[in-house]
Design a protein around this motif. Structure first.
Motif, PDB file in Angstrom:
ATOM      1  N   VAL A  61       0.553  -1.141   0.398  1.00  0.00           N
ATOM      2  CA  VAL A  61      -0.329   0.165   0.320  1.00  0.00           C
ATOM      3  C   VAL A  61       1.028   1.352  -0.046  1.00  0.00           C
ATOM      4  O   VAL A  61       1.922   1.969   0.944  1.00  0.00           O
ATOM      5  CB  VAL A  61      -1.315   0.428   1.251  1.00  0.00           C
ATOM      6  CG1 VAL A  61      -1.926   1.387   0.252  1.00  0.00           C
ATOM      7  CG2 VAL A  61      -1.735  -0.920   1.220  1.00  0.00           C
ATOM      8  N   VAL A  62       0.873   2.531  -0.900  1.00  0.00           N
ATOM      9  CA  VAL A  62       1.984   2.718  -1.376  1.00  0.00           C
ATOM     10  C   VAL A  62       1.249   4.348  -1.322  1.00  0.00           C
ATOM     11  O   VAL A  62      -0.154   4.920  -2.916  1.00  0.00           O
ATOM     12  CB  VAL A  62       2.411   2.935  -2.286  1.00  0.00           C
ATOM     13  CG1 VAL A  62       3.986   4.055  -2.781  1.00  0.00           C
ATOM     14  CG2 VAL A  62       3.201   1.671  -1.801  1.00  0.00           C
ATOM     15  N   ILE A  63       1.407   5.490  -0.846  1.00  0.00           N
ATOM     16  CA  ILE A  63       1.045   6.628  -0.811  1.00  0.00           C
ATOM     17  C   ILE A  63       2.034   7.520  -0.834  1.00  0.00           C
ATOM     18  O   ILE A  63       2.907   7.659  -0.423  1.00  0.00           O
ATOM     19  CB  ILE A  63       0.388   6.828   1.023  1.00  0.00           C
ATOM     20  CG1 ILE A  63      -0.447   6.451   1.556  1.00  0.00           C
ATOM     21  CG2 ILE A  63      -0.451   8.823   0.610  1.00  0.00           C
ATOM     22  CD1 ILE A  63      -1.901   5.742   0.569  1.00  0.00           C
ATOM     23  N   SER A  64       1.992   8.084  -2.164  1.00  0.00           N
ATOM     24  CA  SER A  64       2.955   9.279  -2.498  1.00  0.00           C
ATOM     25  C   SER A  64       2.087  10.610  -3.392  1.00  0.00           C
ATOM     26  O   SER A  64       0.970  10.723  -2.864  1.00  0.00           O
ATOM     27  CB  SER A  64       3.340   8.747  -4.684  1.00  0.00           C
ATOM     28  OG  SER A  64       4.630   9.930  -4.713  1.00  0.00           O
ATOM     29  N   ALA A  65       3.261  11.941  -2.618  1.00  0.00           N
ATOM     30  CA  ALA A  65       3.284  12.960  -2.881  1.00  0.00           C
ATOM     31  C   ALA A  65       4.124  13.751  -3.347  1.00  0.00           C
ATOM     32  O   ALA A  65       5.015  13.432  -2.439  1.00  0.00           O
ATOM     33  CB  ALA A  65       2.538  13.710  -1.382  1.00  0.00           C
ATOM     34  N   PHE A 193      -0.320   4.517  10.195  1.00  0.00           N
ATOM     35  CA  PHE A 193      -0.430   4.208   8.611  1.00  0.00           C
ATOM     36  C   PHE A 193       0.597   3.100   9.055  1.00  0.00           C
ATOM     37  O   PHE A 193       1.860   4.102   8.881  1.00  0.00           O
ATOM     38  CB  PHE A 193      -0.279   4.947   7.542  1.00  0.00           C
ATOM     39  CG  PHE A 193      -0.427   4.971   6.149  1.00  0.00           C
ATOM     40  CD1 PHE A 193      -0.749   3.471   5.480  1.00  0.00           C
ATOM     41  CD2 PHE A 193       0.846   4.951   4.990  1.00  0.00           C
ATOM     42  CE1 PHE A 193      -1.144   3.234   4.553  1.00  0.00           C
ATOM     43  CE2 PHE A 193       1.085   3.900   4.249  1.00  0.00           C
ATOM     44  CZ  PHE A 193       0.505   3.848   3.485  1.00  0.00           C
ATOM     45  N   ASP A 194       1.241   1.725   7.866  1.00  0.00           N
ATOM     46  CA  ASP A 194       1.785   0.928   7.998  1.00  0.00           C
ATOM     47  C   ASP A 194       1.929   0.294   6.848  1.00  0.00           C
ATOM     48  O   ASP A 194       2.839  -0.525   6.160  1.00  0.00           O
ATOM     49  CB  ASP A 194       2.118  -0.011   8.780  1.00  0.00           C
ATOM     50  CG  ASP A 194       0.800  -0.883   8.935  1.00  0.00           C
ATOM     51  OD1 ASP A 194       0.213  -0.606   7.420  1.00  0.00           O
ATOM     52  OD2 ASP A 194       0.895  -2.224   9.196  1.00  0.00           O
ATOM     53  N   GLY A 195       1.750   1.478   6.085  1.00  0.00           N
ATOM     54  CA  GLY A 195       2.435   1.083   4.170  1.00  0.00           C
ATOM     55  C   GLY A 195       3.503   2.158   3.882  1.00  0.00           C
ATOM     56  O   GLY A 195       5.035   2.084   4.928  1.00  0.00           O
ATOM     57  N   THR A 196       4.291   2.615   2.392  1.00  0.00           N
ATOM     58  CA  THR A 196       4.656   2.577   2.302  1.00  0.00           C
ATOM     59  C   THR A 196       4.258   4.585   2.273  1.00  0.00           C
ATOM     60  O   THR A 196       4.053   4.202   1.389  1.00  0.00           O
ATOM     61  CB  THR A 196       5.608   2.057   0.279  1.00  0.00           C
ATOM     62  OG1 THR A 196       6.404   1.070   1.151  1.00  0.00           O
ATOM     63  CG2 THR A 196       6.808   3.645   0.354  1.00  0.00           C
ATOM     64  N   VAL A 197       5.422   5.213   2.069  1.00  0.00           N
ATOM     65  CA  VAL A 197       5.126   6.825   2.169  1.00  0.00           C
ATOM     66  C   VAL A 197       6.523   7.394   1.101  1.00  0.00           C
ATOM     67  O   VAL A 197       7.308   6.896   1.695  1.00  0.00           O
ATOM     68  CB  VAL A 197       4.881   7.411   3.259  1.00  0.00           C
ATOM     69  CG1 VAL A 197       4.761   9.438   2.835  1.00  0.00           C
ATOM     70  CG2 VAL A 197       3.408   7.055   4.152  1.00  0.00           C
ATOM     71  N   VAL A 198       5.978   8.268  -0.046  1.00  0.00           N
ATOM     72  CA  VAL A 198       6.755   8.566  -1.172  1.00  0.00           C
ATOM     73  C   VAL A 198       6.873   9.770  -1.301  1.00  0.00           C
ATOM     74  O   VAL A 198       5.426   9.810  -1.643  1.00  0.00           O
ATOM     75  CB  VAL A 198       6.471   7.916  -2.365  1.00  0.00           C
ATOM     76  CG1 VAL A 198       8.029   8.070  -2.817  1.00  0.00           C
ATOM     77  CG2 VAL A 198       7.110   5.844  -1.946  1.00  0.00           C
TER      78      VAL A 198
END
Length: 351
Positions: A61-65, A193-198
């Motif tokens: 699960v990836v969130i990017s900004a 949140f324990d996924g990936t943040v980029v």
């Protein structure tokens, strides 16, 4: 919970706009974000193109900004060029400059306070102000913006617009693109949140998708869920005032993940949150424009669209955008309701 989310996003916003992050010179903000992610308990990696935080569901699960913002670069003593245009020229990337756009840039930032900063530390070198009485020019490097008070700074020094957040009733003003998306992601992480943040650099010159792709390829397979946070410009305040979330089925370059976009629409509808599908809106407007003999509006390009095209659709996902007016200015405006609704959808989509 949602009211608390908004308060935390606004607090983060105040902190983040105080850290300069001109496109191509994002180092001070990236180091700040690395510390934030580390404090929140994620495994943090700093790369050339950004900062990555991985939790237990890292890669799935990836969130990017994107974390870069518009600003200027000193290209010669007393000469300041719009950073998003000078960087492609310096790097030999094709770019076109129109006199009409030069006028738009000066209109956007006329009389704004600016600060030259050390790209290593973020410390202010000197303060200045955009001269609204002077005329922008165009040369081989791009759009020159007249600035008073910075005659003594060195060539290649970045110049940021002074960070400020103004809240008037339900409206929030700042240089929101895309520090708002960054603030939302940080609040999500602090909430567990324990996924990936980029957090990526250089989105404003179309390069950020490469950095995002580099991180995703480390996990060998494409993520189950990829959501790219950003703001979305509107000419009027309707979408802002009703607190709509802005989604897309596509942009100019690619079609997005049907399952992911559909899920975001379903979540929004379950909370009675208004949804604007930006590409469908533009298509309807273009039907009217064709009928009236006017030029069509572009569908627009996004970080996600570049990523989907650049990976031949191996990686796909959805954009989740907050509607704004006064786009790409220091007074870009959204509403508390729009922020709250975007956070609600983001939380549900990443559970």
């Amino acid at each position: 919970m949602i009211g608390d989310d908004v308060d935390r996003v606004l607090t983060k916003l105040q902190q983040l706009v105080a850290v300069p992050s001109v496109v191509g010179y994002e180092g001070p903000l990236m180091r700040h974000l690395a510390r934030e992610l580390h404090t929140a308990g994620l495994d943090v990696t700093s790369t050339e193109g950004g900062v990555v935080g991985n939790g237990a569901r890292g890669g799935r699960v990836v969130i990017s900004a994107h974390a870069d913002r518009h600003g200027l670069i000193c290209t010669a003593p007393g000469t300041f060029t719009y950073a998003a245009h000078v960087l492609p020229a310096i790097r030999g990337v094709a770019n076109s400059h129109r006199h009409a756009f030069a006028e738009t840039v000066c209109t956007r930032f006329g009389d704004e306070e600016v600060r030259a900063y050390d790209p290593r530390t973020g410390n202010t070198v000197a303060d200045g102000r955009v001269d609204h009485m002077a005329v922008c020019g165009i040369d081989d490097l791009g759009i020159e913006v007249p600035v008073k008070g910075l005659d003594a700074i060195l060539t290649a020094t970045p110049v940021a617009f002074q960070g400020k957040v103004v809240q008037e009733g339900q409206h929030v003003q700042a240089q929101l693109d895309n520090v708002l998306g960054v603030a939302m992601a940080l609040v999500l992480v602090e909430g567990g949140f324990d996924g990936t943040v980029v957090f990526t650099a250089e989105e404003e010159i179309g390069a950020s998708w490469r950095y995002l792709n580099h991180e995703l390829l480390r996990h060998v397979q494409a993520p189950d869920t990829l959501i790219v946070l950003d703001t979305s410009p509107f000419d009027d305040t309707e979408a802002v005032d009703v607190g709509a979330v802005v989604l897309r089925w596509r942009d100019e370059t690619a079609r997005f993940s049907v399952p992911t976009v559909s899920r975001l629409i379903q979540i929004s509808q379950s909370h009675d949150i208004p949804v604007v599908v930006k590409d469908r809106l533009i298509e309807r407007l273009n039907e009217e424009r064709r009928f009236n003999g006017r030029d069509e509006l572009p569908l627009g390009r996004t970080e996600l669209g570049r990523l989907v095209r650049g990976t031949a659709e191996f990686v796909n996902g959805a954009t989740l955008q907050v509607p704004t007016t006064m786009y790409h200015t220091n007074a870009e405006t959204t509403s508390v309701t729009a922020i709250a609704n975007a956070m609600r959808v983001l939380r549900d989509a990443t559970d």
